[in-house]
Design a protein around this motif. Structure first.
Motif, PDB file in Angstrom:
ATOM      1  N   HIS A  75       0.826  -1.202   0.000  1.00  0.00           N
ATOM      2  CA  HIS A  75       0.000   0.000   0.000  1.00  0.00           C
ATOM      3  C   HIS A  75       0.862   1.255   0.000  1.00  0.00           C
ATOM      4  N   HIS A  96      -6.354  -1.095   5.016  1.00  0.00           N
ATOM      5  CA  HIS A  96      -7.585  -1.364   4.273  1.00  0.00           C
ATOM      6  C   HIS A  96      -7.476  -2.616   3.407  1.00  0.00           C
ATOM      7  N   HIS A  97      -6.266  -3.108   3.200  1.00  0.00           N
ATOM      8  CA  HIS A  97      -6.130  -4.358   2.435  1.00  0.00           C
ATOM      9  C   HIS A  97      -6.453  -5.577   3.289  1.00  0.00           C
TER      10      HIS A  97
HETATM   11 CU   LIG Z   1      -3.976   0.520  -0.423  1.00  0.00          CU
END
Ligand SMILES: [Cu+2]
Ligand code: HEM
Lengths: 564, 49
Positions: free
Chosen positions: A229, A278-279
């Motif tokens: 990310h 968020h992953h």
């Molecule tokens: Cu991300």
């Protein structure tokens, strides 16, 4: 090391000899990887297009791994190295710190990227760019990535060293320019990204060599996304810096408020990397507190920072245009903007597509509850092709239209085709992203060779719309590839056959910025205090679209469990 | 920068001009809030029996 400085006569930008060479080589390496990535994109898209299904499954996953690695890492990060050297040595008008280490950066990244690609194309490392354990790739797959990352880390330190040189040699006064500050943000996030990456890839390499028995799958995912990310946030910071650069150079735009824009970059430094969580919203091993704090409270600060840039960049353009006399109505400044300049057009399409498509879909995906609707569907690559492709890649393409004449001293060939290219690539990819998201909303999986599940004992009847969207993905994806190939042709063609341009005076000392040149605007300080009503309307449109779309997704969610 | 050592430069500007402090903040804060806390979470997940 002795060095010389060349001042480009057209732009006033000053290129120190070592920095100039390094920028050129990194940019060329980037374009070559984009070419490889673009060729693999044909394999990916023609296989996911249900009417063609070009490749057999094993080749599909090999090619998809190559596509992810070569696009997301090789193309983007080589280009970012050039951006770092530009934002430090060129904009601060100073010599590059430790050019020898600059070459170590370059060659490590070359060796690393080639090594990983060899591993992928040998066929035993089709683990996708995320390389989740317990899938195991060949050792040189990981080793190549590690060498590549070490190279990039060295590039970051050369950048930081160059800031020190500029400060010591007093080549600027006050604060560093906005664009350099954006590059600094990218560099800081890159350092965290690479250290985290080393933290997980080194043990994984040891595991693939048989030195370690196992790697915990949840731990791998958590640490890996600190890399996966955050590396996207390097891209965001770098392309936002370019959004500030291009209008400064093309129309002399100044930030509306230096204070506010820099504050927004600071929020990136503080919060953007936390959104890695968020992953893992659907992962069982992480606590609700960890998910909630990292993805909502903290992530919204980072989102707010993007909204600020999304307001101040067009605001700066509006202010500059109004100062030039385009003051009629709300939008004369926009109508009379230099749409025929491919650098400007590319930059503006990048801004709009990133904001409306990438930004809105990103917040939706990053919300724990509605994430469940789209997790691991085709929506996800739909989302990130509107961030990393129409956002970052298109911004990099746009700035190249400025770099070819000033850095490579060549005139762009086929000016008419140059004008069309950003529209072709940007609009086609925006549509591709949208239909990918549409297919994902209907449940089509990402990374899936056979959505029809042929031969499975239970058949799933896809709605016609899902098949239609996948067909459209195929068609518009191919149009995007044509747009990307056109850019590569125009850039490589210009480097080979473009008219040679005057290089400008060379001196053995740094020169002051010539007044009233693009260089002066790019290294400039100070804010533009002009009302920007048109931008306010545009931003309101963004907010309204966001709220409506967000609401629609909550409505879908309620229907999943038949509560409505 | 060098000329920011005097007192009439606002605090925020001093912070934003202190590039190496920003590097430290930008690396330490996610390491603590994301990575280390994440590791603690995973360690606290009971093993399946
Ligand atoms: Cu991300
Ligand atoms: C030039 C036109 C491009 C097309 C038509 C295209 C198409 C696609 C498609 C359809 C997928 C999804 C495959 C699947 O999940 O089954 C995909 C995956 C991906 N693409 Fe692209 N792409 C393009 C350019 C790019 C660029 C420029 C980047 C990055 C800068 C990029 C990065 C990625 C990544 C990271 C993945 C995920 C791979 C994975 O899931 O492991 N793509 N691409």
């Amino acid at each position: 090391m002795a060095t010389t400085y060349r001042t480009c006569p057209a732009s006033g930008l000053q290129f120190e000899a070592h920095a100039e060479k390094l920028m050129k080589w990194n940019a060329v390496a980037a374009v070559l990887w984009l070419l490889v990535g673009g060729i693999t994109a044909i394999g990916v898209i023609m296989t996911r297009w249900p009417a063609f299904k070009l490749l057999p499954p094993d080749q599909f996953y090999t090619i998809l791994t190559a596509h992810g690695v070569d696009m997301l890492l090789c193309w983007i990060i080589f280009f970012e190295m050039a951006v770092l050297y530009f934002a430090s040595s060129v904009l601060l008008r100073c010599r590059l710190a430790t050019p020898k280490w600059g070459w170590v950066q370059f060659w490590l990244m070359v060796v690393g990227s080639v090594m990983t690609n060899v591993a992928i194309f040998q066929g035993e490392s089709s683990v996708m760019f995320t390389s989740y354990v317990p899938m195991m790739a060949a050792p040189h797959f990981y080793l190549g990535l590690i060498l590549f990352a070490v190279g990039a880390l060295i590039g970051c330190f050369v950048f930081l060293g160059t800031l020190v040189v500029a400060k010591k040699d007093k080549t600027y006064t006050g604060s560093i320019p906005m664009v350099t500050f954006g590059a600094l943000t990218a560099c800081i996030i890159a350092i965290f990204t690479i250290l985290t990456g080393a933290g997980i890839l080194l043990p994984t390499l040891a595991w693939s060599l048989g030195l370690i028995k196992e790697i915990d799958a949840q731990l791998y995912r958590m640490v890996w996304w600190g890399l996966g990310h955050s590396s996207q946030q390097i891209n965001v910071s770098a392309h936002v810096a370019i959004w500030y650069l291009i209008p400064a150079v093309v129309i002399g735009a100044k930030p509306l408020s230096e204070k506010v824009s820099r504050g927004a970059f600071l929020m990136y430094i503080l919060f953007l990397q936390l959104a890695s969580a968020h992953h893992l919203l659907s992962d069982p091993g992480m606590s609700a507190e960890w998910k909630v704090l990292n993805t909502s409270y903290f992530m919204y600060f980072a989102v707010m920072a993007s909204m600020i840039h999304g307001f101040t960049v067009p605001g700066a353009i509006e202010a500059a245009q109004r100062r030039k006399g385009f003051t009629n109505g709300l939008f004369e400044w926009l109508r009379k903007a230099p749409w025929g300049n491919p650098a400007f057009a590319g930059m503006f399409i990048s801004l709009v597509s990133f904001g409306f498509l990438g930004g809105i879909s990103g917040v939706v995906l990053g919300t724990e509850q509605i994430n469940m609707l789209m997790h691991n569907t085709f929506y996800v690559p739909g989302h990130f092709h509107t961030t990393v492709v129409t956002g970052t890649t298109l911004a990099f393409m746009a700035v190249t239209y400025l770099l070819v004449p000033t850095l490579f001293k060549r005139e762009m060939i086929h000016p008419k085709l140059c004008q069309i290219q950003p529209y072709l690539f940007g609009i086609a990819m925006s549509i591709t992203g949208l239909v990918m998201m549409g297919a994902g909303t209907l449940g089509v999986s990402r990374r899936h060779w056979d959505m029809a599940f042929s031969g499975a004992p239970f058949q799933y009847e896809w709605p016609g719309a899902a098949m239609l969207m996948m067909g459209m993905t195929g068609f518009f994806g191919m149009v995007t590839i044509v747009g990307g190939a056109l850019w590569i042709y125009l850039v490589v063609g210009s480097l080979l056959w473009g008219k040679k341009l005057e290089g400008g005076a060379v001196s053995d000392k740094p020169t002051p910025i010539p007044a009233a040149t693009p260089a002066a605007s790019a290294s400039h300080h100070g804010s533009d205090h002009v009302g920007v009503p048109g931008t306010v309307v545009l931003v309101m449109a963004l907010l309204v679209s966001f709220v409506l779309y967000y609401f629609v997704n909550w409505k879908y969610l309620s229907e999943v469990w038949l509560l409505s | 920068m060098a000329d920011n050592d005097n007192d009439d430069v606002p605090f925020m500007q001093k912070l934003l001009d202190n590039h190496f402090l920003l590097v430290v903040i930008g690396v330490v804060s996610p390491t603590v809030l994301y990575t280390l806390w994440g590791i603690v979470d995973i360690m606290n997940t009971p093993l399946a029996k």
